[in-house]
Design a protein around this motif. Structure first.
Motif, PDB file in Angstrom:
ATOM      1  N   VAL A  98       0.947  -1.136   0.003  1.00 25.51           N
ATOM      2  CA  VAL A  98      -0.230   0.113   0.039  1.00 25.51           C
ATOM      3  C   VAL A  98       0.903   1.062  -0.054  1.00 25.51           C
ATOM      4  CG1 VAL A  98      -1.904   1.220   1.093  1.00 25.51           C
ATOM      5  CG2 VAL A  98      -1.786  -1.384   1.171  1.00 25.51           C
ATOM      6  N   THR A  99       0.663   2.140  -1.000  1.00 21.14           N
ATOM      7  CA  THR A  99       1.459   3.282  -0.950  1.00 21.14           C
ATOM      8  C   THR A  99       0.420   4.541  -1.188  1.00 21.14           C
ATOM      9  OG1 THR A  99       3.050   2.034  -2.278  1.00 21.14           O
ATOM     10  CG2 THR A  99       3.390   4.594  -2.346  1.00 21.14           C
ATOM     11  N   ALA A 100       0.791   5.589  -0.375  1.00 24.68           N
ATOM     12  CA  ALA A 100       0.213   6.916  -0.473  1.00 24.68           C
ATOM     13  C   ALA A 100       1.222   7.691  -1.196  1.00 24.68           C
ATOM     14  CB  ALA A 100      -0.245   7.245   0.768  1.00 24.68           C
ATOM     15  N   GLU A 101       0.645   8.588  -2.267  1.00 22.25           N
ATOM     16  CA  GLU A 101       1.484   9.587  -2.820  1.00 22.25           C
ATOM     17  C   GLU A 101       0.770  11.034  -3.091  1.00 22.25           C
ATOM     18  OE1 GLU A 101       4.068   6.113  -5.673  1.00 22.25           O
ATOM     19  OE2 GLU A 101       2.469   7.468  -6.637  1.00 22.25           O
ATOM     20  N   ARG A 102       1.901  11.813  -2.860  1.00 23.22           N
ATOM     21  CA  ARG A 102       1.436  13.228  -3.388  1.00 23.22           C
ATOM     22  C   ARG A 102       2.133  13.803  -4.452  1.00 23.22           C
ATOM     23  NH1 ARG A 102       0.424  17.237   0.770  1.00 23.22           N
ATOM     24  NH2 ARG A 102       0.586  15.468   1.950  1.00 23.22           N
ATOM     25  N   GLU A 103       1.534  14.071  -5.536  1.00 25.35           N
ATOM     26  CA  GLU A 103       2.291  14.469  -6.863  1.00 25.35           C
ATOM     27  C   GLU A 103       2.033  16.037  -7.055  1.00 25.35           C
ATOM     28  OE1 GLU A 103       2.082  12.886 -11.279  1.00 25.35           O
ATOM     29  OE2 GLU A 103       1.913  11.513  -9.990  1.00 25.35           O
ATOM     30  N   THR A 104       2.912  17.048  -7.168  1.00 30.52           N
ATOM     31  CA  THR A 104       2.830  18.336  -7.614  1.00 30.52           C
ATOM     32  C   THR A 104       3.586  18.546  -8.959  1.00 30.52           C
ATOM     33  OG1 THR A 104       4.337  18.958  -6.122  1.00 30.52           O
ATOM     34  CG2 THR A 104       2.289  18.931  -5.098  1.00 30.52           C
ATOM     35  N   GLU A 105       2.647  19.159  -9.722  1.00 29.97           N
ATOM     36  CA  GLU A 105       3.326  19.903 -10.912  1.00 29.97           C
ATOM     37  C   GLU A 105       2.885  21.202 -11.398  1.00 29.97           C
ATOM     38  OE1 GLU A 105       3.677  18.190 -15.478  1.00 29.97           O
ATOM     39  OE2 GLU A 105       4.029  16.706 -13.810  1.00 29.97           O
ATOM     40  N   GLY A 106       3.396  22.301 -11.707  1.00 31.58           N
ATOM     41  CA  GLY A 106       2.778  23.383 -12.039  1.00 31.58           C
ATOM     42  C   GLY A 106       1.749  24.015 -11.185  1.00 31.58           C
TER      43      GLY A 106
END
Length: 93
Positions: free
Chosen positions: A56-64
């Protein structure tokens, strides 16, 4: 080892629809039945062994200035063997 995608599907669904899909997979796993994934003309049926690795993986992705959160659930096993899973048990609440 090279990775090969044998099935992929992505669509916007309601929380209820996602929960129904997860429940169906959970019911199949619990019953020891194969899980069939299907979308359009593509489908794949997988038989999950009695023991497998659950990630199980929780991710945060930010771009622009755009932020996206995700939860990824992955069940993995070596073909032809049963995993003996010795890691701590995951709790999902």
């Amino acid at each position: 080892m090279p990775e090969e995608t044998i099935f992929a599907s992505e669509s916007v669904e309601s929380r209820e629809s996602i929960a129904t899909s997860l429940r169906t997979v959970a019911d199949k796993l619990e019953a020891g039945e194969p899980v069939t994934l299907a979308a359009g003309e593509e489908s794949v049926t997988l038989s999950v062994p009695p023991r497998a690795t659950f990630e199980v993986t929780a991710e945060r992705e930010t771009e622009g200035g755009h932020e996206e959160l995700s939860v990824e659930l992955e069940i993995e096993w070596d073909v032809g063997t049963d995993a003996d899973g010795t890691n701590a048990t995951l709790s999902i609440e």
